[in-house]
Design a protein around this motif. Structure first.
Motif, PDB file in Angstrom:
ATOM      1  N   LYS A  58       0.828  -1.207   0.000  1.00 18.46           N
ATOM      2  CA  LYS A  58       0.000   0.000   0.000  1.00 18.46           C
ATOM      3  C   LYS A  58       0.863   1.258   0.000  1.00 18.46           C
ATOM      4  CE  LYS A  58      -4.026  -1.996   2.278  1.00 18.46           C
ATOM      5  NZ  LYS A  58      -4.888  -1.952   3.477  1.00 18.46           N
ATOM      6  N   ALA A  59       1.957   1.240   0.757  1.00 21.65           N
ATOM      7  CA  ALA A  59       2.850   2.399   0.807  1.00 21.65           C
ATOM      8  C   ALA A  59       3.512   2.630  -0.550  1.00 21.65           C
ATOM      9  CB  ALA A  59       3.906   2.204   1.886  1.00 21.65           C
ATOM     10  N   LYS A  60       3.917   1.548  -1.208  1.00 21.12           N
ATOM     11  CA  LYS A  60       4.537   1.693  -2.535  1.00 21.12           C
ATOM     12  C   LYS A  60       3.529   2.216  -3.554  1.00 21.12           C
ATOM     13  CE  LYS A  60       8.257  -1.680  -2.187  1.00 21.12           C
ATOM     14  NZ  LYS A  60       8.820  -2.922  -2.722  1.00 21.12           N
ATOM     15  N   LEU A  93       3.382  14.693 -11.218  1.00 19.80           N
ATOM     16  CA  LEU A  93       4.275  14.696 -12.385  1.00 19.80           C
ATOM     17  C   LEU A  93       5.745  14.560 -11.976  1.00 19.80           C
ATOM     18  CD1 LEU A  93       2.526  17.503 -14.421  1.00 19.80           C
ATOM     19  CD2 LEU A  93       2.180  15.025 -14.596  1.00 19.80           C
ATOM     20  N   GLY A  94       5.995  13.827 -10.913  1.00 23.10           N
ATOM     21  CA  GLY A  94       7.362  13.570 -10.474  1.00 23.10           C
ATOM     22  C   GLY A  94       7.998  14.708  -9.724  1.00 23.10           C
ATOM     23  N   LEU A  95       7.242  15.753  -9.408  1.00 17.27           N
ATOM     24  CA  LEU A  95       7.824  16.917  -8.749  1.00 17.27           C
ATOM     25  C   LEU A  95       7.836  16.781  -7.216  1.00 17.27           C
ATOM     26  CD1 LEU A  95       6.222  19.706 -10.926  1.00 17.27           C
ATOM     27  CD2 LEU A  95       8.518  18.732 -11.102  1.00 17.27           C
ATOM     28  N   TRP A  96       7.064  15.838  -6.679  1.00 22.28           N
ATOM     29  CA  TRP A  96       6.981  15.677  -5.232  1.00 22.28           C
ATOM     30  C   TRP A  96       8.291  15.060  -4.718  1.00 22.28           C
ATOM     31  CZ3 TRP A  96       3.010  16.804  -1.833  1.00 22.28           C
ATOM     32  CH2 TRP A  96       3.156  16.326  -0.545  1.00 22.28           C
ATOM     33  N   TRP A 101       3.609  10.259  -7.026  1.00 27.95           N
ATOM     34  CA  TRP A 101       4.572  10.657  -8.054  1.00 27.95           C
ATOM     35  C   TRP A 101       3.864  10.932  -9.375  1.00 27.95           C
ATOM     36  CZ3 TRP A 101       6.239   8.542 -12.710  1.00 27.95           C
ATOM     37  CH2 TRP A 101       7.401   9.100 -13.234  1.00 27.95           C
ATOM     38  N   VAL A 102       2.896  10.082  -9.743  1.00 28.26           N
ATOM     39  CA  VAL A 102       2.172  10.254 -11.002  1.00 28.26           C
ATOM     40  C   VAL A 102       1.359  11.537 -10.979  1.00 28.26           C
ATOM     41  CG1 VAL A 102       0.289   9.323 -12.409  1.00 28.26           C
ATOM     42  CG2 VAL A 102       2.117   7.813 -11.604  1.00 28.26           C
TER      43      VAL A 102
END
Length: 59
Positions: free
Chosen positions: A41-43, A54-57, A50-51
């Motif tokens: 669940k964490a993954k 847009l990968g900015l987090w 991330w999706v």
């Protein structure tokens, strides 16, 4: 190792018999399965975060 060598877990001071050994093994397998579900669940949450960002987090 518990079943094969009849080792004890702390704080036990005597070897495990068949029924107690089975209970310990079942309890440990249940705990492992629960931990694996939490990890999954964490993954998934990390991937979704991330999706959606847009990968900015996390940069």
């Amino acid at each position: 190792m518990i079943g094969e060598y009849h080792l004890t877990l702390r704080p036990d001071t005597y070897p495990l018999d068949g029924a107690r050994c089975a209970d310990h093994v079942r309890w440990r397998r249940d705990a492992l399965a629960k931990t694996q579900r939490k990890l999954g669940k964490a993954k998934l949450a990390r991937l979704l975060r991330w999706v959606f960002t847009l990968g900015l987090w996390g940069r």
